[in-house]
Design a protein around this motif. Structure first.
Motif, PDB file in Angstrom:
ATOM      1  N   SER A   1       0.848  -1.185   0.000  1.00 46.19           N
ATOM      2  CA  SER A   1       0.000   0.000   0.000  1.00 46.19           C
ATOM      3  C   SER A   1       0.885   1.237   0.000  1.00 46.19           C
ATOM      4  O   SER A   1       1.743   1.390   0.875  1.00 46.19           O
ATOM      5  CB  SER A   1      -0.898  -0.006   1.248  1.00 46.19           C
ATOM      6  OG  SER A   1      -1.668   1.157   1.321  1.00 46.19           O
ATOM      7  N   GLY A   2       0.677   2.110  -0.976  1.00 43.88           N
ATOM      8  CA  GLY A   2       1.505   3.310  -1.047  1.00 43.88           C
ATOM      9  C   GLY A   2       0.844   4.464  -1.760  1.00 43.88           C
ATOM     10  O   GLY A   2       0.017   4.272  -2.655  1.00 43.88           O
ATOM     11  N   ILE A   3       1.216   5.647  -1.336  1.00 49.36           N
ATOM     12  CA  ILE A   3       0.811   6.888  -1.995  1.00 49.36           C
ATOM     13  C   ILE A   3       2.110   7.555  -2.423  1.00 49.36           C
ATOM     14  O   ILE A   3       2.959   7.872  -1.584  1.00 49.36           O
ATOM     15  CB  ILE A   3       0.019   7.804  -1.043  1.00 49.36           C
ATOM     16  CG1 ILE A   3      -1.232   7.085  -0.527  1.00 49.36           C
ATOM     17  CG2 ILE A   3      -0.335   9.120  -1.735  1.00 49.36           C
ATOM     18  CD1 ILE A   3      -1.936   7.814   0.601  1.00 49.36           C
ATOM     19  N   TYR A   4       2.274   7.738  -3.723  1.00 51.43           N
ATOM     20  CA  TYR A   4       3.521   8.248  -4.278  1.00 51.43           C
ATOM     21  C   TYR A   4       3.256   9.647  -4.831  1.00 51.43           C
ATOM     22  O   TYR A   4       2.474   9.820  -5.761  1.00 51.43           O
ATOM     23  CB  TYR A   4       4.066   7.264  -5.311  1.00 51.43           C
ATOM     24  CG  TYR A   4       4.212   5.905  -4.669  1.00 51.43           C
ATOM     25  CD1 TYR A   4       5.256   5.648  -3.788  1.00 51.43           C
ATOM     26  CD2 TYR A   4       3.248   4.919  -4.846  1.00 51.43           C
ATOM     27  CE1 TYR A   4       5.356   4.428  -3.127  1.00 51.43           C
ATOM     28  CE2 TYR A   4       3.343   3.702  -4.189  1.00 51.43           C
ATOM     29  CZ  TYR A   4       4.401   3.460  -3.331  1.00 51.43           C
ATOM     30  OH  TYR A   4       4.483   2.265  -2.667  1.00 51.43           O
ATOM     31  N   VAL A   5       3.876  10.622  -4.204  1.00 49.61           N
ATOM     32  CA  VAL A   5       3.538  12.027  -4.424  1.00 49.61           C
ATOM     33  C   VAL A   5       4.573  12.752  -5.276  1.00 49.61           C
ATOM     34  O   VAL A   5       5.730  12.339  -5.353  1.00 49.61           O
ATOM     35  CB  VAL A   5       3.366  12.752  -3.076  1.00 49.61           C
ATOM     36  CG1 VAL A   5       2.234  12.130  -2.271  1.00 49.61           C
ATOM     37  CG2 VAL A   5       4.648  12.742  -2.262  1.00 49.61           C
ATOM     38  N   GLU A   6       4.101  13.838  -5.877  1.00 53.61           N
ATOM     39  CA  GLU A   6       4.970  14.667  -6.706  1.00 53.61           C
ATOM     40  C   GLU A   6       5.026  16.101  -6.207  1.00 53.61           C
ATOM     41  O   GLU A   6       5.621  16.946  -6.870  1.00 53.61           O
ATOM     42  CB  GLU A   6       4.498  14.608  -8.158  1.00 53.61           C
ATOM     43  CG  GLU A   6       4.566  13.202  -8.726  1.00 53.61           C
ATOM     44  CD  GLU A   6       4.042  13.116 -10.142  1.00 53.61           C
ATOM     45  OE1 GLU A   6       4.566  13.838 -11.020  1.00 53.61           O
ATOM     46  OE2 GLU A   6       3.113  12.323 -10.367  1.00 53.61           O
ATOM     47  N   SER A   7       4.396  16.370  -5.041  1.00 61.00           N
ATOM     48  CA  SER A   7       4.438  17.729  -4.500  1.00 61.00           C
ATOM     49  C   SER A   7       4.328  17.683  -2.983  1.00 61.00           C
ATOM     50  O   SER A   7       3.709  16.761  -2.429  1.00 61.00           O
ATOM     51  CB  SER A   7       3.302  18.574  -5.070  1.00 61.00           C
ATOM     52  OG  SER A   7       2.067  18.226  -4.479  1.00 61.00           O
ATOM     53  N   PRO A   8       4.907  18.678  -2.313  1.00 56.85           N
ATOM     54  CA  PRO A   8       4.775  18.749  -0.852  1.00 56.85           C
ATOM     55  C   PRO A   8       3.310  18.856  -0.409  1.00 56.85           C
ATOM     56  O   PRO A   8       2.935  18.307   0.619  1.00 56.85           O
ATOM     57  CB  PRO A   8       5.552  20.017  -0.477  1.00 56.85           C
ATOM     58  CG  PRO A   8       6.493  20.242  -1.607  1.00 56.85           C
ATOM     59  CD  PRO A   8       5.790  19.726  -2.840  1.00 56.85           C
ATOM     60  N   GLU A   9       2.480  19.533  -1.180  1.00 53.34           N
ATOM     61  CA  GLU A   9       1.062  19.665  -0.837  1.00 53.34           C
ATOM     62  C   GLU A   9       0.364  18.308  -0.861  1.00 53.34           C
ATOM     63  O   GLU A   9      -0.420  17.978   0.035  1.00 53.34           O
ATOM     64  CB  GLU A   9       0.365  20.642  -1.793  1.00 53.34           C
ATOM     65  CG  GLU A   9      -1.126  20.751  -1.590  1.00 53.34           C
ATOM     66  CD  GLU A   9      -1.543  21.309  -0.235  1.00 53.34           C
ATOM     67  OE1 GLU A   9      -2.739  21.192   0.084  1.00 53.34           O
ATOM     68  OE2 GLU A   9      -0.706  21.841   0.517  1.00 53.34           O
TER      69      GLU A   9
END
Length: 182
Positions: free
Chosen positions: A100-108
């Motif tokens: 399970s993962g959430i892979y982000v491209e911004s600090p927000e």
């Protein structure tokens, strides 16, 4: 729709066919693509990822219009349609590629993801701790063509009928107001 406002979040919640099938039905989602990310091998094949040796996770890149659906709502759907408390497993799918993962491209996006996880953990919804990782998106590559829109093309296939379809139905029932008219 103003395409300059489209945002993208990459989610790992088990087999990408399940996650993709749900988000293809979400109002405000403008694109869904199955792929691999956050592993040690660039552009791995499905067979390599399934071996568990690449460290890559099966993911779905979800593009959405925040004027129609917020990131928070996208993540609330995510937490309903997969089990964020099982490490490296979703049902009978076992291995680091199913984490399970959430892979982000911004600090927000990272801030919102961590807030949603904290709220879910505090809500008492889950009996076990949430193990969803939140990391910067790394080494994303698109999965092979035959994985794209898999459930839509193979609804009667065994895995689709018995694993994917119930997740889609759970989404439809839980988030009726967010179901795209088909």
């Amino acid at each position: 729709m103003n395409t300059t406002s489209i945002q993208t979040i990459t989610l790992g919640g088990g087999c990408f066919w399940c996650v993709e099938a749900v988000y293809e039905r979400v109002l405000g989602v403008t694109g869904v693509e199955s792929g691999y990310s956050n592993g040690r091998v660039r552009n791995p094949s499905y067979e390599q990822v399934c071996s568990g040796d690449t460290g890559a996770v099966e993911v779905v890149r979800v593009s959405f219009d925040p004027a129609q659906i917020t990131l928070r709502e996208v993540l609330e759907i995510f937490f309903v349609v997969h089990d964020p408390t099982t490490l490296n497993r979703q049902g009978n799918d076992v291995g680091t590629q199913y984490r399970s993962g959430i892979y982000v491209e911004s600090p927000e996006h990272e801030r919102v993801a961590r807030e949603v996880i904290a709220e879910m953990a505090a809500s008492g919804t889950y009996k076990s701790p949430i193990v969803t990782e939140v990391l910067p998106l790394a080494d994303y590559s698109r999965a092979e063509d035959y994985h794209q829109h898999y459930f839509a093309q193979h609804p009667g296939q065994g895995y689709c009928a018995f694993v994917v379809a119930p997740k889609v139905e759970k989404f439809r029932k839980t988030f009726a107001s967010k179901v795209r008219s088909e």
